[in-house]
Design an enzyme around this catalytic site. Structure first.
Site, PDB file in Angstrom:
ATOM      1  N   CYS A 188      55.321  56.946  70.258  1.00  9.39           N
ATOM      2  CA  CYS A 188      56.245  57.699  71.110  1.00  9.39           C
ATOM      3  C   CYS A 188      57.673  57.224  70.930  1.00  9.39           C
ATOM      4  O   CYS A 188      57.948  56.031  70.981  1.00  9.39           O
ATOM      5  CB  CYS A 188      55.889  57.516  72.576  1.00  9.39           C
ATOM      6  SG  CYS A 188      54.226  58.012  72.969  1.00  9.39           S
ATOM      7  N   SER A 211      58.540  63.589  81.988  1.00  2.73           N
ATOM      8  CA  SER A 211      59.054  62.265  81.625  1.00  2.73           C
ATOM      9  C   SER A 211      59.931  61.772  82.758  1.00  2.73           C
ATOM     10  O   SER A 211      61.123  62.052  82.801  1.00  2.73           O
ATOM     11  CB  SER A 211      59.857  62.362  80.322  1.00  2.73           C
ATOM     12  OG  SER A 211      58.987  62.593  79.243  1.00  2.73           O
ATOM     13  N   LEU A 212      59.330  61.034  83.675  1.00  3.02           N
ATOM     14  CA  LEU A 212      60.067  60.621  84.878  1.00  3.02           C
ATOM     15  C   LEU A 212      60.816  59.303  84.642  1.00  3.02           C
ATOM     16  O   LEU A 212      62.020  59.229  84.814  1.00  3.02           O
ATOM     17  CB  LEU A 212      59.090  60.518  86.060  1.00  3.02           C
ATOM     18  CG  LEU A 212      59.726  60.337  87.426  1.00  3.02           C
ATOM     19  CD1 LEU A 212      60.634  61.504  87.781  1.00  3.02           C
ATOM     20  CD2 LEU A 212      58.654  60.143  88.492  1.00  3.02           C
ATOM     21  N   CYS A 222      66.971  66.021  68.785  1.00  6.17           N
ATOM     22  CA  CYS A 222      66.855  66.297  70.218  1.00  6.17           C
ATOM     23  C   CYS A 222      68.212  66.079  70.856  1.00  6.17           C
ATOM     24  O   CYS A 222      68.955  65.179  70.458  1.00  6.17           O
ATOM     25  CB  CYS A 222      65.834  65.347  70.855  1.00  6.17           C
ATOM     26  SG  CYS A 222      65.520  65.687  72.610  1.00  6.17           S
ATOM     27  N   CYS A 275      64.963  56.223  73.195  1.00  6.26           N
ATOM     28  CA  CYS A 275      64.234  57.067  72.240  1.00  6.26           C
ATOM     29  C   CYS A 275      65.006  57.190  70.929  1.00  6.26           C
ATOM     30  O   CYS A 275      66.182  57.557  70.921  1.00  6.26           O
ATOM     31  CB  CYS A 275      64.008  58.450  72.850  1.00  6.26           C
ATOM     32  SG  CYS A 275      63.128  59.581  71.753  1.00  6.26           S
ATOM     33  N   GLY A 289      62.025  66.463  69.801  1.00  7.89           N
ATOM     34  CA  GLY A 289      62.598  67.597  70.528  1.00  7.89           C
ATOM     35  C   GLY A 289      62.142  67.721  71.961  1.00  7.89           C
ATOM     36  O   GLY A 289      61.167  67.112  72.381  1.00  7.89           O
ATOM     37  N   GLU A 290      62.878  68.526  72.688  1.00  7.97           N
ATOM     38  CA  GLU A 290      62.573  68.817  74.091  1.00  7.97           C
ATOM     39  C   GLU A 290      62.080  70.271  74.151  1.00  7.97           C
ATOM     40  O   GLU A 290      62.855  71.210  73.975  1.00  7.97           O
ATOM     41  CB  GLU A 290      63.854  68.611  74.922  1.00  7.97           C
ATOM     42  CG  GLU A 290      63.837  69.222  76.309  1.00  7.97           C
ATOM     43  CD  GLU A 290      62.625  68.838  77.148  1.00  7.97           C
ATOM     44  OE1 GLU A 290      62.282  67.656  77.240  1.00  7.97           O
ATOM     45  OE2 GLU A 290      61.994  69.767  77.710  1.00  7.97           O
ATOM     46  N   CYS A 336      67.830  60.352  75.450  1.00  9.89           N
ATOM     47  CA  CYS A 336      67.266  59.325  76.334  1.00  9.89           C
ATOM     48  C   CYS A 336      67.518  57.955  75.699  1.00  9.89           C
ATOM     49  O   CYS A 336      67.397  57.783  74.481  1.00  9.89           O
ATOM     50  CB  CYS A 336      65.777  59.559  76.565  1.00  9.89           C
ATOM     51  SG  CYS A 336      65.476  61.127  77.407  1.00  9.89           S
ATOM     52  N   GLU A 341      58.792  65.591  61.895  1.00  9.61           N
ATOM     53  CA  GLU A 341      57.569  64.821  61.782  1.00  9.61           C
ATOM     54  C   GLU A 341      56.530  65.351  62.759  1.00  9.61           C
ATOM     55  O   GLU A 341      56.855  65.831  63.844  1.00  9.61           O
ATOM     56  CB  GLU A 341      57.839  63.338  62.056  1.00  9.61           C
ATOM     57  CG  GLU A 341      58.638  62.721  60.923  1.00  9.61           C
ATOM     58  CD  GLU A 341      58.885  61.231  61.092  1.00  9.61           C
ATOM     59  OE1 GLU A 341      58.906  60.542  60.066  1.00  9.61           O
ATOM     60  OE2 GLU A 341      59.063  60.760  62.220  1.00  9.61           O
ATOM     61  N   ASN A 393      57.890  51.302  73.151  1.00  5.60           N
ATOM     62  CA  ASN A 393      57.781  50.985  71.732  1.00  5.60           C
ATOM     63  C   ASN A 393      59.165  50.537  71.298  1.00  5.60           C
ATOM     64  O   ASN A 393      60.070  51.353  71.142  1.00  5.60           O
ATOM     65  CB  ASN A 393      57.325  52.216  70.946  1.00  5.60           C
ATOM     66  CG  ASN A 393      55.909  52.611  71.323  1.00  5.60           C
ATOM     67  OD1 ASN A 393      54.998  51.796  71.325  1.00  5.60           O
ATOM     68  ND2 ASN A 393      55.725  53.874  71.688  1.00  5.60           N
ATOM     69  N   CYS A 438      50.255  65.808  67.475  1.00  7.89           N
ATOM     70  CA  CYS A 438      51.521  65.686  68.201  1.00  7.89           C
ATOM     71  C   CYS A 438      52.568  66.443  67.378  1.00  7.89           C
ATOM     72  O   CYS A 438      52.837  66.111  66.224  1.00  7.89           O
ATOM     73  CB  CYS A 438      51.880  64.212  68.349  1.00  7.89           C
ATOM     74  SG  CYS A 438      53.468  63.938  69.143  1.00  7.89           S
ATOM     75  N   SER A 452      55.305  68.212  77.200  1.00  6.29           N
ATOM     76  CA  SER A 452      55.999  67.089  77.846  1.00  6.29           C
ATOM     77  C   SER A 452      57.477  67.401  77.918  1.00  6.29           C
ATOM     78  O   SER A 452      58.095  67.776  76.918  1.00  6.29           O
ATOM     79  CB  SER A 452      55.754  65.817  77.033  1.00  6.29           C
ATOM     80  OG  SER A 452      56.465  64.732  77.590  1.00  6.29           O
TER      81      SER A 452
HETATM   82  N1  SAH Z   1      61.231  65.601  75.027  1.00  4.17           N
HETATM   83  C1  SAH Z   1      59.923  65.460  75.604  1.00  4.17           C
HETATM   84  C2  SAH Z   1      58.912  64.891  74.617  1.00  4.17           C
HETATM   85  C3  SAH Z   1      59.237  63.452  74.273  1.00  4.17           C
HETATM   86  S1  SAH Z   1      58.078  62.408  73.552  1.00  4.17           S
HETATM   87  C4  SAH Z   1      59.998  64.587  76.838  1.00  4.17           C
HETATM   88  O1  SAH Z   1      61.045  63.984  77.063  1.00  4.17           O
HETATM   89  O2  SAH Z   1      59.038  64.524  77.586  1.00  4.17           O
HETATM   90  C5  SAH Z   1      56.906  61.951  74.696  1.00  4.17           C
HETATM   91  C6  SAH Z   1      57.198  60.698  75.543  1.00  4.17           C
HETATM   92  O3  SAH Z   1      57.565  59.536  74.785  1.00  4.17           O
HETATM   93  C7  SAH Z   1      58.307  60.955  76.538  1.00  4.17           C
HETATM   94  O4  SAH Z   1      57.857  60.614  77.818  1.00  4.17           O
HETATM   95  C8  SAH Z   1      59.375  60.013  76.055  1.00  4.17           C
HETATM   96  O5  SAH Z   1      60.251  59.659  77.072  1.00  4.17           O
HETATM   97  C9  SAH Z   1      58.556  58.851  75.520  1.00  4.17           C
HETATM   98  N2  SAH Z   1      59.323  57.923  74.693  1.00  4.17           N
HETATM   99  C10 SAH Z   1      60.482  58.128  74.040  1.00  4.17           C
HETATM  100  N3  SAH Z   1      60.886  57.012  73.404  1.00  4.17           N
HETATM  101  C11 SAH Z   1      59.957  56.060  73.651  1.00  4.17           C
HETATM  102  C12 SAH Z   1      59.798  54.697  73.258  1.00  4.17           C
HETATM  103  N4  SAH Z   1      60.688  54.098  72.466  1.00  4.17           N
HETATM  104  N5  SAH Z   1      58.713  54.029  73.699  1.00  4.17           N
HETATM  105  C13 SAH Z   1      57.801  54.653  74.470  1.00  4.17           C
HETATM  106  N6  SAH Z   1      57.883  55.941  74.853  1.00  4.17           N
HETATM  107  C14 SAH Z   1      58.959  56.633  74.474  1.00  4.17           C
END
Ligand code: SAH
Length: 359
Positions: free
Chosen positions: A327, A208-209, A104, A111, A153-154, A108, A84, A284, A97, A185
């Site tokens: 996200c 993504s901290l 991935c 996610c 993806g990462e 996390c 997507e 989200n 985006c 990211s």
């Molecule tokens: N793999 C990359 C890109 C991820 S998407 C990364 O980890 O940075 C971009 C952001 O959306 C990341 O910071 C991710 O942690 C966040 N994200 C993932 N799931 C989410 C959710 N359910 N609600 C809000 N943000 C989310």
């Protein structure tokens, strides 16, 4: 292919190298991928190109528009996998985006994409292909847009193809997308982050901290057990930034997990002296995600504490949530489903492959 290697390949066909520039203009500036239609090339070359090269473009399977104008595109790749990509208008920039992997591997905890597991890396051509399709269907080839590598993806887990894609996107005979318009990211794959620090041209960096301590982050981001908070922050402090640049730290706010005033203070201390900005992302929420979005008051309180400590802080407005384009909500079913995919298909009643194109 990047333009240099394309020129080499043309040389091997005893064609002049400059033809690569023309081909790039056709592909990226005019949106023509059939070599037979590249009318300023000699007919013989067009025929050679048609015989010796393949140009694959992701197929648009489904297009969905949110009430807020965000659009989500489901794209099919060769071999039937799907990814997507999302168009986010007026933020105030126009933003694409883009995905870098099918699924991935990072898993996390909050996610949905992470629930799919990793199917495979995208090639540079497939990463750039998403941009070609979006620019085409949105008639935006002549409009400026930014790119965030925040789809599925990462990106640093697919380092070589991602960096190659960025070079193709930057090409002055192609999209001319300078690295400043691109944000990568990452969850913080340390060796790749250190490699990125050596690159001649670098995208904007977002980390993504999500938590200020290893104990908390380890529960949310499994990779933290390998590369902990202190290591990531250390690498960020060493990261070569241009004069006015800052590293963005993304922080998904989860009610009762990482959203307390004490967490905000710990985060401020952690980032002290770092050229940073903090992007708070209220969760989200979705079925199957065992967390909740904090109240608006809790979000405000968290942001205020950071601002009082002189940090630049923004709260990411959720876009496209009604079409699950926000996200962490990108997830697709492929013909061969991982257990995570099957689970989410059951939970969410996701569409299966081969849906007709709409819109
Ligand atoms: N793999 C990359 C890109 C991820 S998407 C990364 O980890 O940075 C971009 C952001 O959306 C990341 O910071 C991710 O942690 C966040 N994200 C993932 N799931 C989410 C959710 N359910 N609600 C809000 N943000 C989310």
């Amino acid at each position: 292919m990047e333009r240099g290697p394309l020129a080499d390949a043309l040389g091997a066909l005893e064609q002049p190298r400059f033809r690569a520039q023309q081909i790039f203009q056709w592909l990226y500036q005019r949106g023509v991928s059939d070599p037979l239609l590249m009318t300023d090339l000699p007919l013989g070359l067009r025929q050679q190109l048609a015989a010796a090269f393949v140009m694959t473009t992701p197929t648009l399977l489904h297009r969905e528009r949110s009430t807020d104008g965000t659009e989500k595109f489901l794209l099919a790749l060769p071999h039937g996998q799907q990814v997507e990509a999302v168009f986010i208008p007026d933020t105030p920039a126009m933003t694409f985006c883009i995905s870098t992997q099918v699924g991935c591997a990072m898993a996390c905890a909050f996610c949905l994409t992470g629930k799919m597991g990793l199917t495979r890396n995208l090639t540079a051509g497939e990463i750039v292909g998403q941009v070609r399709v979006l620019a085409h269907v949105l008639s935006m080839r002549d409009t400026r847009f930014n790119i965030v590598l925040m789809g599925m993806g990462e990106p640093l887990h697919n380092y070589d193809e991602t960096m190659k894609a960025l070079r193709i996107l930057a090409d002055p005979h192609g999209f001319k997308l300078s690295a400043r318009r691109i944000t990568l990211s990452t969850v913080g794959l340390l060796p790749a982050l250190e490699r990125l620090a050596q690159e001649p041209v670098m995208p904007n960096l977002a980390i993504s901290l999500h938590a200020p301590t290893d104990a908390q982050r380890g529960e949310l981001v499994p990779l933290n057990k390998k590369y902990g908070v202190a290591d990531i922050i250390e690498a960020c402090r060493r990261f070569p930034l241009k004069r006015r640049d800052r590293i963005t730290f993304e922080y998904v706010l989860l009610a009762g997990v990482n959203d307390s005033p004490a967490d905000a203070r710990r985060l401020a201390t952690l980032l002290d002296g770092l050229r940073s900005k903090v992007n708070l992302i209220p969760l989200n929420a979705a079925a199957g995600i065992p967390f909740e979005r904090p109240s608006d008051e809790a979000i405000d309180r968290f942001a205020k504490i950071l601002a009082e400590r002189q940090l630049i802080v923004s709260v990411r407005k959720s876009r496209g949530r009604d079409i699950r384009a926000a996200c962490g909500q990108l997830i697709v079913d492929g013909p061969r489903q991982s257990p995570g995919q099957q689970l989410s298909a059951l939970t969410f009643g996701m569409p299966v492959v081969g849906r007709p194109e709409v819109g």
